[in-house]
Design a protein around this motif. Structure first.
Motif, PDB file in Angstrom:
ATOM      1  N   LEU A 196       0.827  -1.209   0.000  1.00 49.67           N
ATOM      2  CA  LEU A 196       0.000   0.000   0.000  1.00 49.67           C
ATOM      3  C   LEU A 196       0.865   1.265   0.000  1.00 49.67           C
ATOM      4  O   LEU A 196       0.571   2.232  -0.695  1.00 49.67           O
ATOM      5  CB  LEU A 196      -0.913   0.012   1.225  1.00 49.67           C
ATOM      6  CG  LEU A 196      -2.000  -1.061   1.307  1.00 49.67           C
ATOM      7  CD1 LEU A 196      -2.956  -0.743   2.445  1.00 49.67           C
ATOM      8  CD2 LEU A 196      -2.752  -1.185   0.004  1.00 49.67           C
ATOM      9  N   GLY A 197       1.939   1.245   0.811  1.00 54.44           N
ATOM     10  CA  GLY A 197       2.816   2.406   0.850  1.00 54.44           C
ATOM     11  C   GLY A 197       3.485   2.674  -0.486  1.00 54.44           C
ATOM     12  O   GLY A 197       3.592   3.826  -0.920  1.00 54.44           O
ATOM     13  N   VAL A 198       3.935   1.621  -1.164  1.00 49.73           N
ATOM     14  CA  VAL A 198       4.577   1.773  -2.464  1.00 49.73           C
ATOM     15  C   VAL A 198       3.584   2.319  -3.484  1.00 49.73           C
ATOM     16  O   VAL A 198       3.913   3.194  -4.299  1.00 49.73           O
ATOM     17  CB  VAL A 198       5.176   0.436  -2.936  1.00 49.73           C
ATOM     18  CG1 VAL A 198       5.623   0.512  -4.398  1.00 49.73           C
ATOM     19  CG2 VAL A 198       6.357   0.056  -2.049  1.00 49.73           C
ATOM     20  N   ALA A 199       2.352   1.816  -3.452  1.00 49.55           N
ATOM     21  CA  ALA A 199       1.334   2.292  -4.386  1.00 49.55           C
ATOM     22  C   ALA A 199       1.104   3.798  -4.213  1.00 49.55           C
ATOM     23  O   ALA A 199       1.064   4.555  -5.200  1.00 49.55           O
ATOM     24  CB  ALA A 199       0.036   1.523  -4.196  1.00 49.55           C
ATOM     25  N   GLU A 200       0.958   4.247  -2.957  1.00 47.00           N
ATOM     26  CA  GLU A 200       0.740   5.673  -2.712  1.00 47.00           C
ATOM     27  C   GLU A 200       1.955   6.499  -3.137  1.00 47.00           C
ATOM     28  O   GLU A 200       1.824   7.573  -3.730  1.00 47.00           O
ATOM     29  CB  GLU A 200       0.437   5.907  -1.231  1.00 47.00           C
ATOM     30  CG  GLU A 200      -0.908   5.369  -0.776  1.00 47.00           C
ATOM     31  CD  GLU A 200      -2.064   6.034  -1.490  1.00 47.00           C
ATOM     32  OE1 GLU A 200      -2.064   7.282  -1.588  1.00 47.00           O
ATOM     33  OE2 GLU A 200      -2.969   5.318  -1.955  1.00 47.00           O
ATOM     34  N   ALA A 201       3.148   5.992  -2.814  1.00 47.22           N
ATOM     35  CA  ALA A 201       4.364   6.732  -3.158  1.00 47.22           C
ATOM     36  C   ALA A 201       4.529   6.871  -4.668  1.00 47.22           C
ATOM     37  O   ALA A 201       4.928   7.928  -5.167  1.00 47.22           O
ATOM     38  CB  ALA A 201       5.575   6.024  -2.545  1.00 47.22           C
ATOM     39  N   LEU A 202       4.225   5.814  -5.411  1.00 48.64           N
ATOM     40  CA  LEU A 202       4.326   5.882  -6.875  1.00 48.64           C
ATOM     41  C   LEU A 202       3.300   6.854  -7.448  1.00 48.64           C
ATOM     42  O   LEU A 202       3.601   7.614  -8.369  1.00 48.64           O
ATOM     43  CB  LEU A 202       4.131   4.491  -7.468  1.00 48.64           C
ATOM     44  CG  LEU A 202       5.298   3.512  -7.294  1.00 48.64           C
ATOM     45  CD1 LEU A 202       4.904   2.122  -7.766  1.00 48.64           C
ATOM     46  CD2 LEU A 202       6.539   3.992  -8.050  1.00 48.64           C
ATOM     47  N   LYS A 203       2.089   6.842  -6.904  1.00 49.67           N
ATOM     48  CA  LYS A 203       1.060   7.755  -7.402  1.00 49.67           C
ATOM     49  C   LYS A 203       1.472   9.214  -7.231  1.00 49.67           C
ATOM     50  O   LYS A 203       1.110  10.063  -8.038  1.00 49.67           O
ATOM     51  CB  LYS A 203      -0.258   7.514  -6.644  1.00 49.67           C
ATOM     52  CG  LYS A 203      -0.959   6.210  -6.985  1.00 49.67           C
ATOM     53  CD  LYS A 203      -2.197   6.046  -6.096  1.00 49.67           C
ATOM     54  CE  LYS A 203      -2.881   4.710  -6.292  1.00 49.67           C
ATOM     55  NZ  LYS A 203      -4.021   4.527  -5.348  1.00 49.67           N
ATOM     56  N   ARG A 250      11.786   8.539  -2.566  1.00 47.89           N
ATOM     57  CA  ARG A 250      12.223   7.593  -1.547  1.00 47.89           C
ATOM     58  C   ARG A 250      11.036   7.253  -0.649  1.00 47.89           C
ATOM     59  O   ARG A 250      10.156   8.096  -0.419  1.00 47.89           O
ATOM     60  CB  ARG A 250      13.349   8.159  -0.679  1.00 47.89           C
ATOM     61  CG  ARG A 250      14.625   8.476  -1.413  1.00 47.89           C
ATOM     62  CD  ARG A 250      15.394   7.226  -1.815  1.00 47.89           C
ATOM     63  NE  ARG A 250      16.688   7.578  -2.396  1.00 47.89           N
ATOM     64  CZ  ARG A 250      16.878   7.838  -3.685  1.00 47.89           C
ATOM     65  NH1 ARG A 250      15.858   7.812  -4.530  1.00 47.89           N
ATOM     66  NH2 ARG A 250      18.097   8.131  -4.131  1.00 47.89           N
ATOM     67  N   LEU A 251      11.071   6.040  -0.119  1.00 47.70           N
ATOM     68  CA  LEU A 251      10.063   5.620   0.854  1.00 47.70           C
ATOM     69  C   LEU A 251      10.779   4.994   2.040  1.00 47.70           C
ATOM     70  O   LEU A 251      11.572   4.059   1.881  1.00 47.70           O
ATOM     71  CB  LEU A 251       9.090   4.613   0.245  1.00 47.70           C
ATOM     72  CG  LEU A 251       7.976   4.094   1.184  1.00 47.70           C
ATOM     73  CD1 LEU A 251       7.043   5.232   1.594  1.00 47.70           C
ATOM     74  CD2 LEU A 251       7.183   2.969   0.517  1.00 47.70           C
TER      75      LEU A 251
END
Length: 381
Positions: free
Chosen positions: A90-97, A102-103
């Motif tokens: 979920l965090g990666v999805a939001e960060a890519l959007k 960096r995350l």
């Protein structure tokens, strides 16, 4: 550098039962003078990553307890618990959007004894997280811990080390071997470019890569989570990643994984007892115990090396060296009586850690003296 942070704050509330419950797991317990581990984590993180770029992942059925912490912070509500790989997804999805470069991924429920040194380590991790690399936080072991994962270090590369392998929770003998060989604890904190984790999903965890593509295409969380396997990010990805860097943290740290851990972060009385809670502890010939009472009186006589925890009508009594097995007791209760839903009695004003204490081992017990413990004092953090 546009950095986002993902704070993972779920859990089943088993580790500190009967104080922790499924509807109020460890991150949400006000153990530190009314402050929760989650509060401390968010305050520690804020100077490095602003709230508007901080994501807080919890299960949807824990939204009520998490919502008070979401001041400018975005809640990511998982329909089901799918372990840490699901939260990272979920965090990666939001960060890519949102075009994050960096995350940071970190747990909400660890004790850290030096906030500034912690932020310095995270800043170094972000610097090391060049495209293609994942960066882990490592900590020098202070004891042969069997409840932590370990990381094998390779050559030093300036401010960090090359990581040469993750290993899961070892036996005691293996833990001793790892310490002799210079392994470090896996602190459960990671940094990477979102695109790097997407590629690692594709190579090592195809189910999560497919789920990521579906989320980015607009699929609902319910649809995606219905087919998502439950797996940790360590086992699913980190243990298989080829390009790993490790930054060593130089600060007091503990994952507060069971009741015994509290003697490592709270002050002890002259008989090495840790007494917490609003209740009163009356002790006679009591040595090396961890005692928690939300109210009323707990009396101990002629005992040593115990955890005694009383909350409401429930109590746990267990030898300290078996405190990590408390989760099994909760599972037995579930099997006998269904999911525990007892009311949780909040406390306030509980003791705060005053300094880092290393692992106390098993010191020879002095001849115990009789004592009557007053309500626990409240040292400052």
């Amino acid at each position: 550098m546009k950095t986002y942070a993902l704070v993972m704050a779920g859990g089943r509330g088993e580790r500190l039962w009967p104080l922790s419950r499924e509807d109020r797991p460890k991150p949400f317990l006000p153990l530190f003078e009314g402050k929760t581990l989650l509060e401390a984590t968010l305050e520690r993180l804020a100077p490095l990553v602003p709230p508007e770029r901080t994501l807080l992942a919890v299960r949807r059925d824990q939204e009520a307890v998490a919502r008070p912490y979401a001041h400018g912070i975005r809640l990511l509500l998982e329909p089901l618990g799918r372990d840490t790989a699901g939260a990272v997804l979920l965090g990666v999805a939001e960060a890519l959007k949102e075009g994050a470069e960096r995350l940071l991924v970190l747990p909400a429920d660890h004790y850290v004894g030096d906030d500034e040194a912690y932020r310095e380590a995270l800043a170094t991790m972000l610097e090391a997280a060049e495209e293609g690399f994942v960066v882990a936080l490592g900590l020098r072991p202070t004891r042969p811990e069997t409840e932590y994962g370990y990381i094998r270090l390779g050559p030093r590369e300036g401010a960090w080390y090359r990581g040469e392998g993750f290993v899961e929770k070892p036996s005691y003998t293996k833990a001793l071997e790892y310490i002799r060989k210079g392994y470090v604890w896996n602190g459960g904190v990671f940094a990477f470019a979102p695109a790097t984790m997407a590629e690692l999903f594709r190579r090592h965890l195809p189910s999560h890569h497919e789920a990521l593509e579906r989320l980015l295409a607009g699929a609902s969380l319910e649809e995606v989570y219905a087919d998502l396997p439950k797996i940790s990010i360590d086992y699913g990805v980190m243990e298989k990643a080829e390009k790993v860097r490790v930054v060593l943290g130089r600060f007091p740290w503990d994952d507060v994984g069971n009741w015994r851990a509290l003697e490592r972060v709270f002050s002890q009385d002259p008989h090495e007892n840790v007494v917490l809670g609003e209740g009163r502890h009356v002790a006679l010939d009591t040595f090396g115990c961890v005692v928690y009472a939300d109210r009323g009186v707990v009396a101990t006589l002629g005992v040593s090396g115990l955890v005694v925890a009383k909350v409401g009508d429930e109590a746990l009594v267990v030898p300290k060296d078996r405190a990590r097995e408390g989760r099994e007791g909760v599972k037995r209760l579930e099997a006998q009586d269904g999911r525990p839903t007892w009311p949780w009695a909040p406390t306030s004003g509980t003791a705060r850690p005053t300094s880092w204490r290393g692992f106390p081992g098993s010191p020879a017990s002095p001849k115990p003296a009789s004592s009557a413990s007053p309500p626990s004092t409240r040292p400052s953090l």
